[in-house]
Motif scaffolding. Structure first.
Motif, PDB file in Angstrom:
ATOM      1  N   LEU A  37       0.824  -1.213   0.000  1.00  0.00           N
ATOM      2  CA  LEU A  37       0.000   0.000   0.000  1.00  0.00           C
ATOM      3  C   LEU A  37       0.858   1.263   0.000  1.00  0.00           C
ATOM      4  N   MET A  38       2.058   1.165  -0.524  1.00  0.00           N
ATOM      5  CA  MET A  38       2.949   2.324  -0.550  1.00  0.00           C
ATOM      6  C   MET A  38       3.840   2.271  -1.777  1.00  0.00           C
ATOM      7  N   TYR A  39       4.491   3.383  -2.068  1.00  0.00           N
ATOM      8  CA  TYR A  39       5.502   3.418  -3.114  1.00  0.00           C
ATOM      9  C   TYR A  39       6.733   2.654  -2.634  1.00  0.00           C
ATOM     10  N   THR A  40       7.290   1.789  -3.474  1.00  0.00           N
ATOM     11  CA  THR A  40       8.436   0.985  -3.052  1.00  0.00           C
ATOM     12  C   THR A  40       9.557   1.027  -4.083  1.00  0.00           C
ATOM     13  N   PRO A 166      -8.137   4.838  -5.778  1.00  0.00           N
ATOM     14  CA  PRO A 166      -8.838   4.641  -4.503  1.00  0.00           C
ATOM     15  C   PRO A 166      -7.906   4.822  -3.311  1.00  0.00           C
ATOM     16  N   LEU A 167      -8.384   5.567  -2.321  1.00  0.00           N
ATOM     17  CA  LEU A 167      -7.625   5.712  -1.083  1.00  0.00           C
ATOM     18  C   LEU A 167      -7.702   4.416  -0.279  1.00  0.00           C
ATOM     19  N   PHE A 242       3.171   7.196   1.766  1.00  0.00           N
ATOM     20  CA  PHE A 242       4.274   6.472   2.396  1.00  0.00           C
ATOM     21  C   PHE A 242       5.145   5.817   1.335  1.00  0.00           C
ATOM     22  N   ALA A 243       6.378   5.526   1.723  1.00  0.00           N
ATOM     23  CA  ALA A 243       7.311   4.872   0.805  1.00  0.00           C
ATOM     24  C   ALA A 243       8.155   3.875   1.578  1.00  0.00           C
TER      25      ALA A 243
END
Length: 289
Positions: A37-40, A166-167, A242-243
């Protein structure tokens, strides 16, 4: 009538004391959800620190005819960055030579358990980032749909990019229960509304997904931080809030020990960092624990 004497009973024979049944219960531990659920990105090379750029912007102004406009703060473009510092988490197990020779806890089992433990640790670390969000919605007592929607409003009001995505609302199990309870108590119309029925009837998935309500995907898990008597949950944009920087996989060392007690040491470590990237792309949701 009393007991009959001289009967050869079960205890007269030499019997196997314990036999393992076929059934094996998994450990009662949480699933993980935040890494998806985050940028990686992968780990940086040659350094423990890396920066995620946050672009600045310019501001235009009205200018009268035949009027000079010198460079000013409106025209100064300044970028900023969020810094990630790579750290490691680890777990070490010692397996006695007796267990290795006669037991049924294998090296593969240990490796799998180490990986699962590290996954839960990283997931809880990511959940702890919710406490650092500057924008918050505090429920009167229990979490409501309106609280979640107010969080969505704050994110949109901050002009977070990619509003079409979508959040994600990552709730505690109690917060998820409160949302479902509110839907059920909202009236008979809920049973004919497919959007509401999804979050009521969806079985939890392995990544903690429990359903969607409009443009918001809901997840329920444990491991959230607390603040006073509230649980710190959050709604956030999965691309920009988040990342994380992660090694491709945990690394396990195996070493046989003698003088220390005749056992095999299994040591596993994992390099990573998780961080808040854009503060206004997430809102913490505080409700009674």
């Amino acid at each position: 009538m009393g007991a009959v004497a001289n009967i050869t009973e079960f205890g007269n024979s030499v019997n196997v004391t314990d036999v393992l049944a076929a059934g094996i219960s998994p450990a009662l531990v949480k699933s993980t959800c935040m890494m998806g659920l985050m940028y990686t990105e992968g780990l940086p090379q040659g350094t423990l620190t890396t920066k995620l750029t946050k672009r600045g912007s310019l501001t235009a102004a009205t200018l009268a005819e035949a009027t000079a406009l010198a460079p000013d703060s409106n025209g100064e473009l300044t970028d900023s960055a969020a810094t990630a510092t790579i750290a490691k988490c680890a777990v070490v197990s010692g397996i006695s030579v007796e267990q290795g020779q006669f037991g049924n806890i294998t090296a593969d089992r240990i490796a799998a358990e180490h990986g699962a433990a590290i996954g839960r640790f990283v997931d809880n670390d990511a959940l702890s980032l919710f406490s650092g969000l500057s924008t918050s919605v505090t429920s009167t007592s229990i979490l409501t749909i309106d609280d979640v929607m107010l969080g969505q409003f704050n994110i949109f009001n901050s002009e977070c990019p990619n509003k079409e995505v979508p959040l994600k609302a990552v709730l505690s199990h109690r917060g998820h229960y409160n949302i479902k309870k509110e839907i059920v108590q909202s009236g008979a119309s809920v049973w004919t509304n497919e959007a509401w029925l999804e979050i009521l009837q969806s079985a939890p998935q392995t990544n903690c997904y429990v359903g969607s309500l409009g443009p918001i995907d809901f997840y329920a898990t444990s491991g959230h931080a607390t603040s006073s008597s509230d649980t710190v949950q959050a709604i956030f944009h999965p691309m920009w809030a988040f990342a994380g920087f992660f090694a491709p996989a945990p690394i396990t060392w195996v070493k046989e020990k003698g003088a220390e007690g005749f056992y095999t040491e299994y040591a596993t470590y994992f390099f990573y960092d998780v961080l808040e990237w854009n503060d206004l792309c997430g809102v913490k949701l505080l409700s009674d624990t």
